[in-house]
Write an enzyme that holds these catalytic residues in place. Structure first.
Site, PDB file in Angstrom:
ATOM      1  N   GLU A 131     -25.423 -31.300   2.889  1.00  0.00           N
ATOM      2  CA  GLU A 131     -26.794 -30.783   2.837  1.00  0.00           C
ATOM      3  C   GLU A 131     -27.064 -30.102   1.505  1.00  0.00           C
ATOM      4  O   GLU A 131     -26.165 -29.707   0.791  1.00  0.00           O
ATOM      5  CB  GLU A 131     -27.053 -29.801   3.989  1.00  0.00           C
ATOM      6  CG  GLU A 131     -25.932 -28.834   4.317  1.00  0.00           C
ATOM      7  CD  GLU A 131     -25.526 -27.890   3.206  1.00  0.00           C
ATOM      8  OE1 GLU A 131     -26.425 -27.354   2.531  1.00  0.00           O
ATOM      9  OE2 GLU A 131     -24.326 -27.689   3.007  1.00  0.00           O
ATOM     10  N   GLU A 140     -22.831 -28.919   0.620  1.00  0.00           N
ATOM     11  CA  GLU A 140     -23.090 -30.213  -0.016  1.00  0.00           C
ATOM     12  C   GLU A 140     -22.312 -31.359   0.605  1.00  0.00           C
ATOM     13  O   GLU A 140     -22.593 -32.515   0.346  1.00  0.00           O
ATOM     14  CB  GLU A 140     -22.761 -30.189  -1.525  1.00  0.00           C
ATOM     15  CG  GLU A 140     -23.611 -29.266  -2.362  1.00  0.00           C
ATOM     16  CD  GLU A 140     -23.289 -29.376  -3.852  1.00  0.00           C
ATOM     17  OE1 GLU A 140     -22.546 -30.310  -4.246  1.00  0.00           O
ATOM     18  OE2 GLU A 140     -23.766 -28.536  -4.629  1.00  0.00           O
TER      19      GLU A 140
END
Length: 346
Positions: free
Chosen positions: A172, A315
């Site tokens: 994300e 991430e």
């Protein structure tokens, strides 16, 4: 789509798991001496219904979105960084990209709610709208938007699997997204916001109490129903969190394992498992995040976390590292012989 996908999720093959356990226990080593590598092989065997599971096409899907709760001062990083980093991922220069390259994994970036007009056509455009709403003033999103975010994750997972991906990692990008993640864990786990809320991306300690108060205010104002994961997502969640949950559901529906990254990905996993408990059997946790709520999130998920590296970037970085751990587990299973195969007479 969501309902039909949930119905497609089958139980993993427990008989194959038992056969895998028998083989792993009889490899030329003391029983249990390769620890969690053995457990990984058994779980993959149950998912793929074979004593010799394999992976060959690894992908990390990064969902990006902004958050209305940002205006409450819960993060110090400028909101514009969500777009900047999403574009940097396309260039291959962020943390997850560096690690994914070493793991021979692709990184796919999907815009589900970046608060900007995204002009880079290599970022997949699935924007619901430009960021969620401030959940201290009302729901973060409508119920329909929450379902849509999950279905986007399902769509993307299906499309990547159709193109050959046989294992997925969830990632994300969204400034301020530890706040909705803490709120989700607080509601579903029944914890006080103070028990699960940390500094995120280096929020000064003197501002942590404000972040806790914001989460507490949002929960009390919206009164999310802990037994209805879509209600929780819609009232205090984020578009990228819903999309990650959808990717997990989509992977499970296709018999494909999915890696849970860190704290934010764990919040998504809670949503997915609440919607369908069988999803859990297709999920591998990667790392024990240094974010404050990570321990309780892991406890709620009931998934072991092999990596203790003090990571808290997000991430999908933990997923990239976990790919290599899974490959080590498969190397053990594929390249070692059993006592019988090795000619031992015990």
């Amino acid at each position: 789509m969501l309902e039909s996908t949930l119905r497609k999720i089958k139980s993993v093959n427990k008989k194959t798991a038992l056969k895998s356990i028998e083989r792993v226990d009889n490899l030329v080593k003391p029983k249990g001496s390769l620890g969690m590598l053995e457990e990984i092989v058994v779980k993959l065997s149950a998912i793929q219904n074979t004593k010799f599971p394999k992976i060959s096409n690894k992908e990390i899907i990064v969902f990006a979105s902004d958050h209305g709760i940002f205006e409450e001062g819960v993060a110090i990083t400028p909101r514009e960084v969500t777009l900047i980093q999403a574009e940097n991922m396309i260039l291959g220069v962020t943390g997850v990209c560096a690690l994914a390259k070493n793991a021979n994994s692709k990184v796919i970036v999907v815009d589900v709610g970046i608060d900007a007009d995204v002009k880079n056509n290599k970022i997949i455009n699935k924007k619901i709208r430009k960021g969620t709403s401030n959940f201290t003033k009302g729901p973060a999103m409508s119920r329909e938007e929450a379902i849509r975010s999950i279905e986007i994750g399902i769509e993307i997972a299906n499309s990547r699997i159709d193109l050959g991906a046989d294992i997925l990692g969830t990632g994300e990008m969204g400034i301020g997204n530890t706040t909705p993640s803490s709120a989700i864990l607080s509601v579903i786990g029944g914890y006080k916001p103070s028990e699960v809320t940390g500094i995120g991306a280096n929020l000064p300690l003197e501002r942590l109490e404000k972040k806790i108060d914001v989460i507490d205010k949002g929960i009390k104002f919206n009164k999310p129903n802990k037994n209805d994961p879509i209600d929780v997502l819609s009232k205090v969640g984020g578009f990228e969190i819903g999309a990650m949950a959808g990717a997990m559901i989509g992977g499970a529906s296709r018999g494909v394992p999915v890696i849970v990254d860190g704290f934010i990905s764990s919040a998504a996993a809670l949503i997915a498992i609440k919607l369908e408990p069988k999803v859990k059997d297709y999920l591998f946790a990667s790392h024990f995040s240094k974010e404050k709520g990570a321990f309780l999130a892991s406890k709620e998920l009931g998934l072991k976390t092999p990596l203790h590296l003090d990571l808290r970037l997000g991430e999908g970085t933990g997923a990239a590292i976990m790919f290599s751990i899974i490959e080590f587990a498969l190397a053990m299973n594929n390249n070692m012989v059993t006592f019988d195969e090795g000619g031992f007479k015990l």
